[in-house]
Design a protein around this motif. Structure first.
Motif, mmCIF file in Angstrom:
data_model
loop_
_atom_site.group_PDB
_atom_site.id
_atom_site.type_symbol
_atom_site.label_atom_id
_atom_site.label_comp_id
_atom_site.label_asym_id
_atom_site.label_seq_id
_atom_site.Cartn_x
_atom_site.Cartn_y
_atom_site.Cartn_z
ATOM 1 N N MET A 257 35.020 -47.161 -27.597
ATOM 2 C CA MET A 257 34.386 -47.542 -26.340
ATOM 3 C C MET A 257 33.612 -48.842 -26.488
ATOM 4 O O MET A 257 33.130 -49.176 -27.558
ATOM 5 N N ALA A 258 33.530 -49.580 -25.373
ATOM 6 C CA ALA A 258 32.651 -50.738 -25.311
ATOM 7 C C ALA A 258 32.024 -50.745 -23.928
ATOM 8 O O ALA A 258 32.674 -50.360 -22.955
ATOM 9 N N GLY A 259 30.762 -51.171 -23.847
ATOM 10 C CA GLY A 259 30.093 -51.100 -22.554
ATOM 11 C C GLY A 259 29.420 -52.391 -22.139
ATOM 12 O O GLY A 259 28.827 -53.075 -22.972
ATOM 13 N N ILE A 260 29.541 -52.735 -20.862
ATOM 14 C CA ILE A 260 28.779 -53.859 -20.317
ATOM 15 C C ILE A 260 28.223 -53.482 -18.951
ATOM 16 O O ILE A 260 28.739 -52.587 -18.279
ATOM 17 N N ILE A 261 27.158 -54.205 -18.597
ATOM 18 C CA ILE A 261 26.588 -54.051 -17.261
ATOM 19 C C ILE A 261 27.035 -55.254 -16.443
ATOM 20 O O ILE A 261 26.953 -56.391 -16.917
ATOM 21 N N VAL A 262 27.526 -54.982 -15.249
ATOM 22 C CA VAL A 262 28.044 -56.060 -14.398
ATOM 23 C C VAL A 262 27.417 -55.998 -13.002
ATOM 24 O O VAL A 262 26.708 -55.049 -12.670
ATOM 25 N N GLY A 263 27.700 -57.011 -12.212
ATOM 26 C CA GLY A 263 27.149 -57.062 -10.858
ATOM 27 C C GLY A 263 26.045 -58.104 -10.750
ATOM 28 O O GLY A 263 25.654 -58.500 -9.657
ATOM 29 N N ALA A 264 25.544 -58.555 -11.902
ATOM 30 C CA ALA A 264 24.559 -59.639 -11.922
ATOM 31 C C ALA A 264 25.312 -60.950 -12.178
ATOM 32 O O ALA A 264 26.535 -60.957 -12.289
ATOM 33 N N GLY A 265 24.582 -62.056 -12.294
ATOM 34 C CA GLY A 265 25.229 -63.346 -12.492
ATOM 35 C C GLY A 265 25.962 -63.484 -13.815
ATOM 36 O O GLY A 265 26.770 -64.402 -13.978
ATOM 37 N N ALA A 266 25.691 -62.596 -14.751
ATOM 38 C CA ALA A 266 26.379 -62.632 -16.044
ATOM 39 C C ALA A 266 26.435 -61.202 -16.596
ATOM 40 O O ALA A 266 25.551 -60.395 -16.322
ATOM 41 N N PRO A 267 27.450 -60.904 -17.387
ATOM 42 C CA PRO A 267 27.506 -59.576 -17.995
ATOM 43 C C PRO A 267 26.378 -59.381 -19.019
ATOM 44 O O PRO A 267 25.897 -60.351 -19.609
ATOM 45 N N VAL A 268 25.998 -58.137 -19.189
ATOM 46 C CA VAL A 268 25.041 -57.784 -20.235
ATOM 47 C C VAL A 268 25.752 -56.825 -21.184
ATOM 48 O O VAL A 268 26.194 -55.749 -20.767
ATOM 49 N N ALA A 269 25.883 -57.249 -22.452
ATOM 50 C CA ALA A 269 26.543 -56.391 -23.437
ATOM 51 C C ALA A 269 25.525 -55.448 -24.031
ATOM 52 O O ALA A 269 24.467 -55.879 -24.498
ATOM 53 N N LEU A 270 25.851 -54.169 -24.024
ATOM 54 C CA LEU A 270 24.907 -53.225 -24.636
ATOM 55 C C LEU A 270 25.638 -51.989 -25.115
ATOM 56 O O LEU A 270 26.768 -51.706 -24.733
ATOM 57 N N THR A 271 24.980 -51.266 -25.962
ATOM 58 C CA THR A 271 25.514 -50.000 -26.465
ATOM 59 C C THR A 271 24.351 -49.020 -26.521
ATOM 60 O O THR A 271 23.199 -49.423 -26.555
ATOM 61 N N SER A 272 24.691 -47.748 -26.503
ATOM 62 C CA SER A 272 23.622 -46.753 -26.543
ATOM 63 C C SER A 272 23.140 -46.547 -27.977
ATOM 64 O O SER A 272 23.784 -46.984 -28.927
ATOM 65 N N ARG A 273 22.031 -45.846 -28.103
ATOM 66 C CA ARG A 273 21.427 -45.639 -29.429
ATOM 67 C C ARG A 273 22.359 -44.968 -30.415
ATOM 68 O O ARG A 273 22.372 -45.273 -31.598
ATOM 69 N N GLY A 274 23.177 -44.061 -29.917
ATOM 70 C CA GLY A 274 24.000 -43.265 -30.837
ATOM 71 C C GLY A 274 25.334 -43.895 -31.193
ATOM 72 O O GLY A 274 26.130 -43.312 -31.917
ATOM 73 N N SER A 275 25.596 -45.093 -30.691
ATOM 74 C CA SER A 275 26.951 -45.638 -30.821
ATOM 75 C C SER A 275 27.218 -46.284 -32.179
ATOM 76 O O SER A 275 26.313 -46.644 -32.924
ATOM 77 N N LYS A 276 28.494 -46.471 -32.465
ATOM 78 C CA LYS A 276 28.927 -47.022 -33.752
ATOM 79 C C LYS A 276 28.885 -48.553 -33.736
ATOM 80 O O LYS A 276 28.993 -49.165 -32.680
ATOM 81 N N ILE B 211 24.820 -35.639 -28.180
ATOM 82 C CA ILE B 211 23.822 -34.885 -28.952
ATOM 83 C C ILE B 211 24.344 -33.490 -29.274
ATOM 84 O O ILE B 211 24.236 -32.998 -30.400
ATOM 85 N N LEU B 212 24.957 -32.873 -28.273
ATOM 86 C CA LEU B 212 25.390 -31.491 -28.433
ATOM 87 C C LEU B 212 26.587 -31.370 -29.386
ATOM 88 O O LEU B 212 26.635 -30.482 -30.231
ATOM 89 N N MET B 213 27.519 -32.291 -29.260
ATOM 90 C CA MET B 213 28.790 -32.133 -29.969
ATOM 91 C C MET B 213 28.939 -33.021 -31.205
ATOM 92 O O MET B 213 29.896 -32.870 -31.959
ATOM 93 N N SER B 214 28.029 -33.959 -31.398
ATOM 94 C CA SER B 214 28.126 -34.819 -32.572
ATOM 95 C C SER B 214 26.824 -34.813 -33.356
ATOM 96 O O SER B 214 25.864 -35.487 -33.001
ATOM 97 N N PRO B 215 26.775 -34.041 -34.438
ATOM 98 C CA PRO B 215 25.559 -34.003 -35.253
ATOM 99 C C PRO B 215 25.147 -35.410 -35.710
ATOM 100 O O PRO B 215 23.957 -35.706 -35.830
ATOM 101 N N GLU B 216 26.134 -36.291 -35.887
ATOM 102 C CA GLU B 216 25.870 -37.665 -36.302
ATOM 103 C C GLU B 216 25.077 -38.404 -35.204
ATOM 104 O O GLU B 216 24.085 -39.076 -35.496
ATOM 105 N N SER B 217 25.522 -38.268 -33.964
ATOM 106 C CA SER B 217 24.798 -38.891 -32.847
ATOM 107 C C SER B 217 23.395 -38.313 -32.708
ATOM 108 O O SER B 217 22.431 -39.035 -32.474
ATOM 109 N N ALA B 218 23.307 -36.997 -32.839
ATOM 110 C CA ALA B 218 22.008 -36.339 -32.702
ATOM 111 C C ALA B 218 21.038 -36.882 -33.753
ATOM 112 O O ALA B 218 19.869 -37.154 -33.469
ATOM 113 N N LYS B 219 21.549 -37.071 -34.956
ATOM 114 C CA LYS B 219 20.714 -37.583 -36.048
ATOM 115 C C LYS B 219 20.234 -38.992 -35.725
ATOM 116 O O LYS B 219 19.051 -39.309 -35.874
#
Lengths: 292, 292
Positions: A257-276, B211-219
């Protein structure tokens, strides 16, 4: 054109002038490592704790010293407004702070459009990248907001070179049921599309996930449509559905997965805390492709 | 005890007296083939078009000739009421017709409980079967209905031999947010559980899928709990979320699924139109295990 996977997305970026990221709170190891992995495709200006940044990377990018998080975000937005950067990249701060700077009425990047989230997924058993929206910004969109969310996705895909993206509107069923509001909205969006009021895309729904994503299931159910097994966009009725679906597709289905926020004048690249780390890299590439 | 996969579920049935299915509109090739594959674990009474049934199978079960679908469903319910069958199996008719007979006030199998759907999933990367509810019956349950849905799942697992099933209440986030009603309901159900008002189970939420399904993410997110990576039940806020999640887990994540309807006097084994033969087999085994 259509991107079949993130490798292809990266290759496409090599063929054009490098885009520049304004990196907000760049004193973050994951972010700097991700930037290193994109250095042939993306340039950057690093805003943050200069000493920490120098301790973490040898990247030859300009550093703008700024330790206050919101001020750093505002400086990043300023770089985009001045044309010195093409998109924003979130480092070590909360998404809410970077968004605060983006939506600032005087000095932000507002365009009058709704801000929404796009999650691009590379899935096993699916032949191309698919955009899931909105799984991270708009909690419970009404019909008007769904239209904006859809158009945000379509606009971004157009910028990436897609001609007429196909959007499938997900629900539990294919039949409109007044007790399921998402099916009514889906019917209305499909009607608007048929009437040419959602230009540049093909929209169809309500559709169940099995009909949309499994040509075999669609055949068994006797459902025929040119979107079956070939959607570019999966649109969900609310954020909880999208969030849970996206995480199931990455965690259990082992999608990327890859995530961006759109709808503003430029994309914002971000990922959640748990992401690889790989997710961060792909999000940067995506933002660079989505700001063409 | 806990079932790690459908093979284990089948093995457990071999160790007890056979349960009997009342098969409604049994003149259906898929259903009869599935019954053949369960013949060492499950017996049956076949209700339907006698000539067609005899043309499709050599199974030595009693046949009750009845070509009208609703009457066939009523006869199936009657067999359960008389103790001649332990559960219902849907053949060639719509789910709504079999349910009509089940919920009939005078001659049905009502128990005063809400009727809900349980989808059992065998997932890659997860060490045991997990129950998803409600992804097929209750469109948008309120708090009281969610409590019933939860208890239906817990009761069924108890019948199958589970001691204290763990239920994770899914949402997009772990924090309670008044703009996300499912998080408020999750908080309340968790409170009821802590106060001992939902006996025989462990309940926790709101929890995000990662969090629920990935112990790695939860950590990574710093979330600690005994449910992380070990839930027996995944409960969703509404049917659309559950339906889309369940299909993503089978179609894209290649999980195996089996479905039963519970909350009445006996389980009803059923599968959707698009499902695989194996799903029907596992649903029969599940219904047999869930009516102990």
């Amino acid at each position: 054109m259509v991107f079949h996977n993130f490798t292809e997305l990266r290759a496409s970026l090599g063929r054009q002038e490098k885009r520049t990221a304004a990196v907000v709170c760049a004193h973050d190891e994951t972010t700097l490592k991700a930037l290193e992995q994109c250095k042939d495709q993306v340039s950057a200006v690093l805003i943050g704790d200069e000493k920490k940044i120098r301790g973490l990377t040898d990247l030859p990018y300009e550093i703008i010293p700024e330790e206050d998080m919101l001020t750093a975000a505002r400086k990043g937005v300023g770089l985009v407004r001045e044309g010195k950067a093409d998109f924003l990249l979130k480092g070590k701060l909360d998404t809410s702070l970077i968004l605060k700077a983006v939506v600032d009425k005087e000095h932000g990047l507002r365009t009058g459009r709704l801000i929404s989230h796009l999650a691009f997924l590379e899935l096993p058993g699916y032949h191309k990248l698919v955009v899931l929206t909105d799984s991270g910004m708009v909690i419970r969109p009404d019909l008007e907001q769904k239209k904006e969310i859809l158009l945000n996705a379509v606009d971004t895909l157009h910028k990436m070179g897609y001609e007429e993206p196909k959007a499938g509107l997900l629900a539990a069923v294919e039949k409109v049921n007044p007790r399921m509001p998402e099916t009514l909205d889906a019917e209305e969006l499909t009607r608007l599309s048929r009437e040419g009021k959602l230009a540049g895309c093909y929209v169809e729904g309500p559709l169940s996930y099995d009909i949309l994503m499994s040509p075999e299931s669609a055949k068994k159910k006797g459902y025929e449509s040119r979107i079956v097994g070939d959607a570019d966009i999966l649109m969900v009725g609310d954020m909880a559905t999208g969030n849970i679906l996206g995480k199931a597709l990455t965690i259990t289905a082992k999608g990327k997965m890859a995530g961006i926020i759109v709808g503003a004048g430029a994309p914002v690249a971000l990922t959640s805390r748990g992401s690889k780390p790989e997710e961060k890299v792909n999000s940067i590439l995506l933002a660079a492709a989505g700001c063409r």
